[in-house]
Every structure is written in structure tokens, then in C-alpha cells.
Design an enzyme around this catalytic site. Structure first.
Site, PDB file in Angstrom:
ATOM      1  N   GLU A 161       4.194  -0.263  -1.190  1.00 38.25           N
ATOM      2  CA  GLU A 161       3.491   0.012   0.159  1.00 38.25           C
ATOM      3  C   GLU A 161       4.191  -0.651   1.525  1.00 38.25           C
ATOM      4  O   GLU A 161       5.120  -1.487   1.404  1.00 38.25           O
ATOM      5  CB  GLU A 161       2.077  -0.487   0.340  1.00 38.25           C
ATOM      6  CG  GLU A 161       1.801  -2.102   0.288  1.00 38.25           C
ATOM      7  CD  GLU A 161       0.377  -2.408   0.056  1.00 38.25           C
ATOM      8  OE1 GLU A 161      -0.211  -1.749  -1.086  1.00 38.25           O
ATOM      9  OE2 GLU A 161      -0.184  -3.091   0.916  1.00 38.25           O
TER      10      GLU A 161
ATOM     11  N   GLU B 127      12.435  -1.173  -7.883  1.00 39.97           N
ATOM     12  CA  GLU B 127      12.350  -2.338  -8.904  1.00 39.97           C
ATOM     13  C   GLU B 127      12.831  -3.639  -8.532  1.00 39.97           C
ATOM     14  O   GLU B 127      13.437  -4.155  -9.330  1.00 39.97           O
ATOM     15  CB  GLU B 127      12.782  -1.716 -10.253  1.00 39.97           C
ATOM     16  CG  GLU B 127      11.724  -0.379 -10.558  1.00 39.97           C
ATOM     17  CD  GLU B 127      11.720   0.097 -11.991  1.00 39.97           C
ATOM     18  OE1 GLU B 127      11.969  -0.902 -13.014  1.00 39.97           O
ATOM     19  OE2 GLU B 127      11.493   0.932 -12.246  1.00 39.97           O
TER      20      GLU B 127
ATOM     21  N   SER C  86       9.763  -5.019  -2.554  1.00 37.33           N
ATOM     22  CA  SER C  86      10.304  -5.761  -3.673  1.00 37.33           C
ATOM     23  C   SER C  86       9.302  -6.978  -3.924  1.00 37.33           C
ATOM     24  O   SER C  86       9.448  -7.463  -5.081  1.00 37.33           O
ATOM     25  CB  SER C  86      11.625  -6.270  -3.215  1.00 37.33           C
ATOM     26  OG  SER C  86      12.740  -4.940  -3.229  1.00 37.33           O
TER      27      SER C  86
END
Length: 389
Positions: free
Chosen positions: A129, A367, A134
Site C-alpha cells: 500500500e 516481493e 517492501s
């Protein structure tokens, strides 16, 4: 050493069928996927029939039951073509589906996993968001107890498969972090729940056909049965675990894409000529190919080693970050060299290395960025040393 539920012979058959599907069905239609910004329905249906939406979901819940050692071999095949293919079922098998596999109650697994494994349900991992990418600790989406249920408010950003999702795995803060835990829970939120709004598809640099968008939760009400694991503090651990596993998968995907860029470059160097001489006979072109080959081989060995350490529960933190850092940076260098080997042709839209060059840039971001991986690796090494002194 844990054994996979899928035998070596069965896995060879699965991998062979996947390789054939990628190379004979998907690769000839890469330009169609890129230009149309969508994976055609017949390819999606064939992927479903092959079990690809649930290849990493346990067999007890309708999946193929591949472990991570086998998963990375699959990922290297998926990486050989447009990354939109893998993205189509990546969240089901990976960061979204694995939250349910690892942390869900039996009732929650029974309700959702078979649909996820079959592809009837597209699951989407709603963590990122504005202000919390991260690092999940920066989460601002809130879930508040109200009259025997939970009310969720917040906005998520860059959520993969959100435009086609049937189920969101939503991370939300239930309280400020304290000594008892991070205060982050994770919820099962159907995409058609009242108050869920999915934004327009993001216009991205690359990875056409892999859809992402914002998702807004406005007074979305869910019951206690939507709280994954039935406990408030599972969310932070579930996010970190799912992301760490996913990093090994992304590393393997990077190796597959780097192999494709290398193969395209070797083929071009062997046939394209300058002054009547194949450019592959020029030593500086050979040097570029050599650097590409070295990166691909090193990445393949590293990702296989990291996957084995995950399955054997030897290292589930430093090794995943190491693999993702090296392999995603490596594929960026390989893609750049591939364009260089192709010269002006490598800048043309209908040449595979042009698409690869744009597609792989995202791998260093999602990711966990490369910078976050360096912090995890370096910090983890120091902490390990301090524990032994």
C-alpha cells in the site's frame, strides 16, 4: 531430508509437459499477449486443465503438491516466455495461496483451497500500500472489531491479479505494534464483498498481460471465520514467510528469463552478419555471451541450493534473499547485454529481447527490493555471529 509427495518420474512428466506448453503454445503467441495486454482465454483454460493454477498446493486440497525444489524447476520454465503467463497463476500457488496453506484453519482451507488449486478462484495477495511496500511493518490498512465482526478500511496498491481476483488475502493492522506482536492480522475477503472497489488496470513499463491495480476497502465487514488462523498476530509472520518463499520462486523465474535472453542472443550472434562475418565470431560479442552464460549458470545453482535449504528447513531467511538479490540483478545485466548483442534490432518491439529488457526490471522491485534483500542478508549474518559469541 523431507521427500516430496510427487515422485521423481511423475515430476519429470509434469515438467516435460510444462516445457512443451511454454514453448509450443505460449511462445508463438508472445506478441499477441503483449499487444493485447492479456493472456488469451484458451491459454488460461489449458493452464487450468494442466493443474498449473495449483501445482504448489498440497494434494490434500486438490493441487499437484510440488515442493519448492520442484517449484523452482517449474519457475525456470515459466520464465522462458512472457512473465504474464506465470503471473496469471502465480499468486494462487505463491504468496496468496501459501498463506492459506501455511496458516489457515482446516475450515478455511476446505472452503477455498480446492477452488484456488483448480483455477476457479483467483487469489490475490493484498499487502502493498502507499507507504508500505517492501516492509510490511508500515501497514496502515486497519481492521477493527465491531459487533462480533471485523471492519476493514484502507487502500492497497500494485496488487497482482486484482482485476480478476475472486478472493483477496488482506493484511491489516488491528492495533499498534507492542511487546505481544506486530499487531497485523490477515483476512479472507471475497472480491464481491460490499465495500471492495478494484481500480483500473495499472499501465506499466512491461509485463503486459500481467494485471495489477489498486484495491480499496471501505467499511468492509467480515466475520471471525475470515481471520486467517483465527489469531490476530498471524499476519506479520504469514507475510514474511510467504514473501521469503516467493523470493526463491522469483529468483528461479529470473534464471529462466535470463536463459531465454541468452539463447536468443546466441542464435542471433550465430546468424547475423557484419561485413559478411557472423557477429558471433567477434571476440567482444563472445565476451558478452560468456558473461551471460556465467550469470545464468551461477543463478541456476544458487536458486536450486536455496530451494533445497528451504525444503530441508535449514535456511528460510538469508538464502531466499540471497537468491533473489543475485538472480534478479543478474537477469537485469543479462537482458541489457542481450539488447547490446542484438544491436539496433534489440530495440525493436517485435524482438523478444526488447520485451525481456522491460519485463525483468520489475523483478528487482516486487516481493522486496534489492535494497531490502541486502538489509536482510547483512543483518541476518551479523545477528547470527552475535548469537555465537
Amino acid at each position: 531430508m523431507p521427500d516430496s509427495t510427487v515422485s521423481e518420474q511423475d515430476f519429470r512428466d509434469i515438467l516435460g509437459a510444462t516445457r512443451d506448453f511454454v514453448r509450443s503454445v505460449v511462445m508463438p503467441r508472445e506478441l499477441e499477449i503483449a499487444n493485447g495486454d492479456r493472456v488469451p482465454d484458451d491459454i488460461r483454460q489449458q493452464a487450468r486443465q494442466m493443474g498449473l493454477f495449483g501445482y504448489a498446493i498440497p494434494q490434500d486440497w486438490g493441487g499437484l503438491g510440488l515442493d519448492l525444489v520442484q517449484d523452482v524447476e517449474m519457475a525456470m520454465e515459466f520464465g522462458y516466455t512472457t512473465l504474464a503467463l506465470r503471473s496469471m497463476f502465480g499468486t494462487n500457488n505463491g504468496i496468496a495461496g501459501q498463506v492459506l496453506v501455511g496458516f489457515g484453519t482446516d475450515e478455511q482451507k476446505g472452503r477455498w483451497l480446492e477452488g484456488i488449486a483448480s483455477g476457479e478462484v483467483v487469489a490475490s495477495f493484498a499487502l502493498t500500500e502507499p507507504g508500505a511496500g517492501s516492509n510490511p511493518a508500515g501497514l496502515r490498512t486497519k481492521a477493527v472489531r465491531d459487533d462480533g465482526s471485523w471492519v476493514i478500511n484502507g487502500r492497497k496498491q500494485y496488487i497482482t491479479n486484482a482485476p480478476t481476483a475472486d478472493l483477496f488475502i488482506v493484511f491489516a493492522r488491528t492495533r499498534p505494534a507492542d511487546a505481544a506482536g506486530a499487531g497485523i492480522a490477515v483476512f479472507l475477503v471475497p472480491a464481491d464483498a460490499a465495500g471492495v472497489t478494484v481500480g483500473a488496470k495499472d499501465a506499466k513499463m512491461g509485463q503486459e498481460g500481467a494485471w495489477t491495480s489498486d484495491v480499496t476497502f471501505d467499511d468492509v465487514r467480515v466475520g471471525d471465520d475470515a481471520l486467517i488462523g483465527g489469531a490476530e498476530d498471524i499476519g506479520y509472520r504469514a507475510a514474511l514467510t510467504s514473501l521469503a518463499r516467493g523470493r526463491i520462486h522469483i529468483a528461479a523465474l529470473s534464471v529462466g528469463t535470463a536463459q531465454r535472453a541468452l539463447d536468443e542472443s546466441v542464435g542471433y550472434a550465430a546468424t547475423a552478419t557484419q561485413g559478411g562475418t557472423p557477429i558471433g565470431q567477434f571476440q567482444l560479442v563472445q565476451a558478452m555471451l560468456a558473461d551471460m552464460q556465467t550469470g545464468v549458470m551461477a543463478g541456476r545453482a544458487l536458486v536450486r541450493d536455496a530451494a533445497r535449504m528451504w525444503v530441508d528447513d535449514v535456511d528460510r531467511r538469508i538464502a531466499p534473499s540471497t537468491a533473489k538479490l543475485f538472480c534478479t540483478e543478474m537477469v537485469g545485466r543479462v537482458a541489457d547485454l542481450a539488447v547490446q548483442v542484438h544491436g539496433g534490432a534489440g530495440y525493436m518491439h517485435d524482438v523478444p529481447v526488447e520485451r525481456i529488457y522491460r519485463d525483468v526490471r520489475l523483478l528487482r522491485l516486487y516481493e522486496g527490493t534489492s535494497e531490502i534483500q541486502r538489509l536482510i542478508i547483512g543483518g541476518g549474518l551479523v545477528k547470527a555471529a552475535q548469537r555465537t559469541t
